[in-house]
Enzyme design. Structure first.
Site, short mmCIF file in Angstrom:
data_model
loop_
_atom_site.label_atom_id
_atom_site.label_comp_id
_atom_site.label_asym_id
_atom_site.label_seq_id
_atom_site.Cartn_x
_atom_site.Cartn_y
_atom_site.Cartn_z
N GLU A 168 -4.46 -13.45 -7.99
CA GLU A 168 -5.04 -12.80 -9.17
C GLU A 168 -4.32 -11.48 -9.37
O GLU A 168 -4.31 -10.63 -8.48
CB GLU A 168 -6.53 -12.57 -8.96
CG GLU A 168 -7.22 -11.90 -10.13
CD GLU A 168 -8.67 -11.55 -9.83
OE1 GLU A 168 -9.20 -10.66 -10.52
OE2 GLU A 168 -9.26 -12.13 -8.90
N ASP A 179 -14.51 -2.15 -12.37
CA ASP A 179 -13.77 -1.85 -11.15
C ASP A 179 -14.22 -0.54 -10.53
O ASP A 179 -14.42 0.47 -11.22
CB ASP A 179 -12.28 -1.81 -11.43
CG ASP A 179 -11.73 -3.19 -11.74
OD1 ASP A 179 -11.93 -4.09 -10.90
OD2 ASP A 179 -11.12 -3.39 -12.81
#
Length: 278
Positions: free
Chosen positions: A49, A60
């Site tokens: 990924e 995030d």
């Protein structure tokens, strides 16, 4: 056949689960990203990924957000990332032949580049799918159809806070695999994972035939051993990205070796869980 479908078909036949490390593309630089991808696959990674750096990441935590900031400061652009993957695919390394590569990318970036252009360039570069964490469910069908037309999978996220009726809708508009977020909140390593994680994933299995992969909070071999029986794949991000925070100041070979050893530990934990020699 798309590499993601081929991978999960093969792993299911072998009774194994996918190890899926996350890297921020261009951190510390794109040459190192390419070397890391090859080394991780050699050490047992099944899918890669790649995070497309974005100035305002949605889900995030600080470790990955800072890696995005470092990459953007060095001038990394989407076109550079496409070229890196294109070069990796063109090199014909045997270990990468069947290895899927997916992008974690903000819909804001796709919109800025242009949906048609982004999908075309991703497909021709050698990506196999895309994860779009800020994609509104109401716009998912159109993007899924456009991605499918180019042989790309649209991988969507379901979280513990997602209402079950909405989770079913997301599953219907997902291809490749479902990314199940293990914890509410942002990315980052956790010492403990929620006790209802197994129950939530078990329920989701009754609503979809897609592989279910767990991400967020996974960063140690003991977690891998516990969760591998629950999921079709495990995604490891912050624990890996953290090891690259000071990579720009260290010999590249040393950094690549260290990351490869970490992936090897995780892959070994998954083999032990599957009853294979460690």
């Amino acid at each position: 056949m798309n590499r993601i479908d081929a991978l999960f078909g093969r792993l299911r036949a072998e009774g194994r689960h996918a190890l899926m490390p996350f890297l921020t593309a261009g951190d510390p630089d794109l040459a190192t990203t390419g070397l890391l991808i090859r080394e991780m696959v050699r050490k047992g990674a099944d899918m890669i990924e790649l995070g497309i750096p974005y100035s305002d990441p949605i889900a995030d935590g600080p470790v990955i957000a800072e890696s995005y900031h470092r990459a953007l400061q060095r001038g990394i652009k989407v076109s550079h990332i496409f070229q890196t993957v294109r070069t990796l695919r063109a090199e014909g390394a045997p270990e990468l032949d069947g290895t899927p590569i997916v992008s974690m990318v903000s819909y804001a970036i796709i919109h800025r580049v242009g949906v048609e252009r982004y999908l075309n360039e991703a497909a021709t570069a050698g990506f196999d799918g895309l994860i779009v964490p800020d994609l509104p469910l109401e716009e998912s069908a159109a993007l899924m159809d456009r991605a499918t037309a180019r042989g790309l999978k649209l991988i969507q996220l379901i979280t513990p806070a997602t209402p079950r009726d909405r989770a079913e809708g997301i599953a219907r508009l997902t291809t490749g695999f479902i990314y199940y977020v293990s914890v509410a909140g942002i990315t980052g390593e956790r010492r403990e994972l929620p006790p209802d994680l197994v129950e939530n994933v078990a329920w989701l299995r009754t609503r979809t035939e897609l592989p279910i992969c767990i991400g967020f909070g996974i960063g140690a071999p003991d977690q891998v051993r516990r969760l591998a029986p629950v999921a079709d794949g495990l995604i490891v991000g912050s624990a890996l990205v953290r090891r690259l925070a000071d990579a720009i100041n260290r010999p590249r070979a040393e950094v690549v070796k260290e990351v490869g050893e970490f992936i090897g530990e995780l892959a070994g934990a998954m083999k032990i869980q599957a009853g294979e020699p460690g």
